[in-house]
Design a protein around this motif. Sequence first.
Motif, short mmCIF file in Angstrom:
data_model
loop_
_atom_site.label_atom_id
_atom_site.label_comp_id
_atom_site.label_asym_id
_atom_site.label_seq_id
_atom_site.Cartn_x
_atom_site.Cartn_y
_atom_site.Cartn_z
N UNK A 13 26.82 51.99 24.50
CA UNK A 13 25.76 52.15 23.58
C UNK A 13 26.16 51.82 22.37
N UNK A 14 27.36 51.65 22.00
CA UNK A 14 27.51 51.60 20.58
C UNK A 14 28.34 49.86 20.34
N UNK A 15 29.16 49.67 21.12
CA UNK A 15 29.69 48.38 20.93
C UNK A 15 28.95 47.22 21.90
N UNK A 16 28.04 47.64 22.93
CA UNK A 16 27.60 46.70 23.66
C UNK A 16 28.42 46.08 24.85
N UNK A 17 29.53 46.16 24.56
CA UNK A 17 30.34 45.88 25.62
C UNK A 17 30.70 46.32 26.95
N UNK A 18 30.73 45.59 28.13
CA UNK A 18 30.82 46.20 29.51
C UNK A 18 32.52 46.20 29.93
N UNK A 19 32.77 47.34 30.31
CA UNK A 19 34.23 47.31 30.88
C UNK A 19 34.24 46.63 32.09
N UNK A 20 35.30 45.65 32.47
CA UNK A 20 35.52 44.90 33.76
C UNK A 20 36.10 45.72 34.73
N UNK A 21 35.55 45.52 36.03
CA UNK A 21 36.21 46.27 37.32
C UNK A 21 37.78 46.20 36.98
N UNK A 22 38.39 47.19 37.52
CA UNK A 22 39.80 47.17 37.53
C UNK A 22 40.37 46.25 38.45
N UNK A 23 39.55 45.79 39.69
CA UNK A 23 40.16 44.68 40.56
C UNK A 23 39.62 43.37 40.24
N UNK A 24 39.15 43.13 39.02
CA UNK A 24 38.40 41.75 38.50
C UNK A 24 39.45 40.80 38.37
N UNK A 25 39.50 39.62 39.07
CA UNK A 25 40.21 38.42 38.90
C UNK A 25 39.63 37.19 38.05
N UNK A 26 38.27 36.99 38.33
CA UNK A 26 37.59 35.86 38.02
C UNK A 26 36.23 36.03 38.15
N UNK A 27 35.21 35.69 37.12
CA UNK A 27 34.01 35.77 37.43
C UNK A 27 33.42 34.66 38.25
N UNK A 28 32.14 34.74 38.91
CA UNK A 28 31.60 33.71 39.60
C UNK A 28 29.89 33.51 38.99
N UNK A 29 29.55 34.61 38.76
CA UNK A 29 27.97 34.62 38.22
C UNK A 29 27.85 35.77 37.29
N UNK A 30 27.21 35.71 36.33
CA UNK A 30 26.97 36.83 35.25
C UNK A 30 25.35 36.61 35.20
N UNK A 31 24.60 37.90 35.39
CA UNK A 31 23.32 37.86 35.01
C UNK A 31 22.70 39.05 34.25
#
Length: 203
Positions: free
Chosen positions: A55-73
């Motif tokens: 709510x303050x930084x507007x940043x989202x924390x990526x999942x711990x098992x994240x490797x590479x994005x495919x699509x962001x909506x």
Amino acid sequence: MTDFAGLKSDIVAFYKNRSDIASSANSLISYSESYLNTKLRCREMETVDTLTPDPISYACTLPTDYLEYKRVVEVASIRRKLEYITEDAADSLYPTRSAGLACNFMIIGESLTALPLSSNDIELTYYQRIPALTESNTENWLLTKFPNLYLHACLMYAAELTKDEEQFAKEAILVSQLIGDIQGLDNRAKFGNAGITLSGVYW
């Protein structure tokens, strides 16, 4: 070879029960998983998660098992597909970091930020890490579907451990071929004989 113990047994058997290979089997499996996480991309690795901005930084924390994005909506009243931009482009396009419906996103470290800044949830389709095999997690999808790739990736690192350059080269070529075969199979499974769909104005 259907589980963690079976994989270790096959690795050791290949090297005729050498004690150094037996004692290193767990590490060889871990090294192989790390390597395959950098090379392999197939539908079994795809997953979807919903991220909520801070709510303050507007940043989202990526999942711990994240490797590479495919699509962001952006999950707004009308779903909006977002396009990636670099930090420099973000500063150029959004110097005041104003709020609004998002058009782009950037990734810094373990965080994803939509721009313009938005409090809407983000739907992230991404490639996740191969679930690590352990004494308590004895199976995963990769070992079930492609045990040959798992085994030969481990044998590649075993050859490195034993300083067998000829065997290492053979295993490296085979692992590369298997990855290519799996990704080719993945493309056929997802797209089959689908034709090309044109969009926009054409003659």
